[in-house]
Design an enzyme around this catalytic site. Structure first.
Site: not given
Ligand code: G6P
Length: 594
Positions: A2, A27, A71, A97-98, A467, A471, A474, A490, A589
């Site tokens: 927030c 934010r 938020w 906030n918190g 992961e 990262k 992407e 393999h 996103k």
């Molecule tokens: C998109 C985002 C990723 C995320 C995935 C799943 O590909 O770019 O960062 O991990 O969706 O999203 P969610 O909101 O379901 O975790």
């Protein structure tokens, strides 16, 4: 999280508060509100954008006020849950906030003492506690109230008839904006930059009393003089808290995110917080469904639950779940989704519900579609994640999975105690990884010259390899693949050589010796070898060309420290290559199509 703002001066507070709230919009928020005090206190709030609030709010008279962009973390976005929150008398208003970990217990106590609550928020207990302790001195009442509170907070308190603002912070930032015949309090700098660039940063445990021409700060009961800083950032820089990208800011938020997410669950204050579904459903049929980074969290969860609860966990990528015919009766289903809006995950949820399963959602967004479909929702407290690449939300999801597995664990109580202690230490351990940023940045410069990279690991860190590769690809556009170290021979062996580095994630668990063998195999094929290993691991130092060290933790927590290191590696590699880190090409996103 927030955004909060306070103003006190000679001017009408309302337009200034609204303008400051607009500066906090970046934010992310779902509702907003303001309170202005003259003789009495007037509040206007709703689940709307700041622009809409400004359009419909009546004129509130007064030159002192507070404002908030919310938020949601406790209770859905709604008018009643929006801040400011009042006490029973309607004279005390609080923005916060918190996360207050022990709010349920406090709420029960206060209700028994005759206080009447109207919202579902944790914040509302603060205004009632202040009311309870008020005996003519607002500052003292705030101090007394905060002694009862367990959790994180940045708060501003306003009281009718008191021409001052009282502010306090713990594990949540708060600043005072200094100006002539007016002062500001805010959760972060961009809120106030239109008015002043003179800032005092409040420190942990500070309580500030701010009038239009005076600022008094008490630190642990002693009066201190706040040091004034001149902010030279632009508004845009300030929105990223001085970090160059939201991704870097979000990576750095992780110690706080771990504390906030675990706070409500492992806090001794609320031992009764429990997941309802597991008591009824068949624990032996556990299914976890997710997409992208959340799916990698699910994969880590499979190992955590396997080790602590001793049961097999089925994991499915949401988009493929459609084609799986088997949903055993009594399946206990968990979906993990940061946004709560990913189309494939929602479709999987609906299918599970139709099959009669109870579904638990782990999500970061209160009131999201996933939380509405689910039978029960467990919220991560990562705060809004703006960068497309998920970082802090992944760590928060792991925290929930650790807590879940510990809640149902069938291991020795001493192991549970030691792991609970380990969880409490994780923010510190993650901070140590962040403190190693300069070294990681040097290695990223090296990595940025390559076009193909393999990430390998075993066991609980195999999903970390996935992961790490995700990262890197992407945001840096380097082709990266995560592989189970044992699978490399393999097929991918054919690609190894001087132009294809391999990043080996090595944990001190039962995978260690075999990982050393795999590293030797990779080196024998001429690939540059970068290792991510625990500090003090001399065998790795000798074998690898480059080593990123991470602090020692129980191996079950190694995915946390390792992932944070790999997030930094991906970030600095992408930065070196000049990529648009927060908004990578072709990615979104939240993916709301199948
Ligand atoms: C998109 C985002 C990723 C995320 C995935 C799943 O590909 O770019 O960062 O991990 O969706 O999203 P969610 O909101 O379901 O975790």
């Amino acid at each position: 999280m927030c955004g909060i703002i306070g103003y006190i001066g000679d001017k009408s507070a309302q337009p200034i508060l609204l303008n400051c709230l607009k500066r906090l919009e970046y934010r992310g928020y779902d509702s907003c509100g303001i309170a202005v005090a003259a003789g009495s206190l007037e509040v206007y709030k709703d689940a709307v954008r700041v622009e809409e609030l400004a359009r419909v709010a009546p004129q509130l008279n007064g030159t002192v006020g507070i404002g908030h962009t919310r938020w949601a973390t406790h209770g859905e976005p709604s008018q009643v849950n929006a801040h400011p929150h009042l006490d029973c008398s309607g004279k005390i208003a609080v923005v916060h906030n918190g996360v207050i970990n022990n709010f349920q217990r406090l709420k029960r106590q206060l209700t028994a003492e005759g206080h009447n609550f109207v919202s579902e928020t944790d914040t509302e207990v603060i205004s009632h506690l202040i009311e309870k302790y008020y005996a003519g001195n607002l500052e003292k009442a705030v101090e007394a109230a905060l002694r009862d509170v367990d959790g994180s907070y940045a708060i501003i308190v306003l009281m009718a008839g008191e021409p001052k603002l009282v502010a306090a912070r713990k594990d949540s930032p708060l600043i005072i904006g200094v100006s002539d015949r007016e002062n500001f309090i805010a959760s972060d700098v961009p809120a106030i930059l239109d008015y002043t660039s003179r800032v005092i940063y409040l420190e942990e445990g500070d309580i500030g009393v701010v009038t239009k021409d005076n600022i008094k700060i008490r630190r642990h009961g002693t009066k201190v003089v706040g040091k004034e800083h001149k902010v030279l950032w632009s508004v845009e820089d300030a929105q990223k808290a001085g970090y160059e990208h939201f991704m870097l800011k979000e990576i750095h938020e992780q110690p706080r995110v771990i504390r906030d997410t675990l706070g409500g669950y492992i806090s001794a204050a609320e031992p009764e917080t429990k997941l309802v579904m597991m008591t009824e459903a068949n624990l032996e049929n556990m299914l976890v469904v997710a997409c992208g980074t959340a799916y990698h969290a699910a994969l880590v969860g499979k190992y955590i639950v396997g080790e602590l609860v001793g049961i097999p966990v089925r994991t499915e990528i949401a988009c493929e779940f459609t084609y799986c015919h088997q949903i055993p009766a009594g399946t206990a289903a968990i979906v993990i989704t940061q946004s709560g809006e990913t189309a494939d995950t929602l479709k999987a949820m609906k299918r599970l519900k139709e099959a009669g399963c109870r579904v638990v959602a782990i999500t970061n967004v209160v009131g999201s579609t996933a939380s509405r479909i689910a039978d029960q929702t467990i919220y991560t407290r990562a705060g809004p994640e703006i960068s497309v690449a998920a970082t802090k939300s992944f760590t928060a999801q792991l925290m929930v999975l650790y807590w879940l597995a510990l809640s149902y664990s069938r291991v020795d109580i001493r192991r549970v105690d030691s792991l609970t202690m380990g969880l409490r230490q994780l923010p510190e351990k993650v901070q140590q990884v962040l403190d190693n940023e300069d070294k990681i940045r040097q290695y990223a410069d090296y990595l940025s010259r390559y076009e193909n990279v393999f990430f390998i690991s075993r066991g609980i860190n195999f999903p970390v390899a996935l992961e790490g590769a995700l990262k890197l690809k992407e945001i840096s556009y380097i082709h990266a693949e995560g592989y189970a170290a044992g699978e490399l021979k393999h097929g991918p062996f054919a690609l190894l050589g001087a132009s294809t580095p391999v990043i080996a994630i090595v944990a001190r668990d039962n995978t260690y010796e075999t990982m050393l063998t795999n590293i030797k195999e990779v080196k024998a094929r001429g690939s540059p070898l970068m290792a991510l290993a625990e500090e003090g691991d001399e065998a790795i130092e000798e074998l690898a060309d480059l080593v990123i060290t991470v602090p020692r933790v129980d191996a079950i927590f190694s995915p946390v420290v390792n992932t944070v290191a790999l997030q930094l590696l991906a970030y600095y590699t992408a930065k070196q290559r000049g990529c648009p880190i927060d908004f990578p090409r072709n990615l979104a996103k939240s993916v709301t199509v199948e």
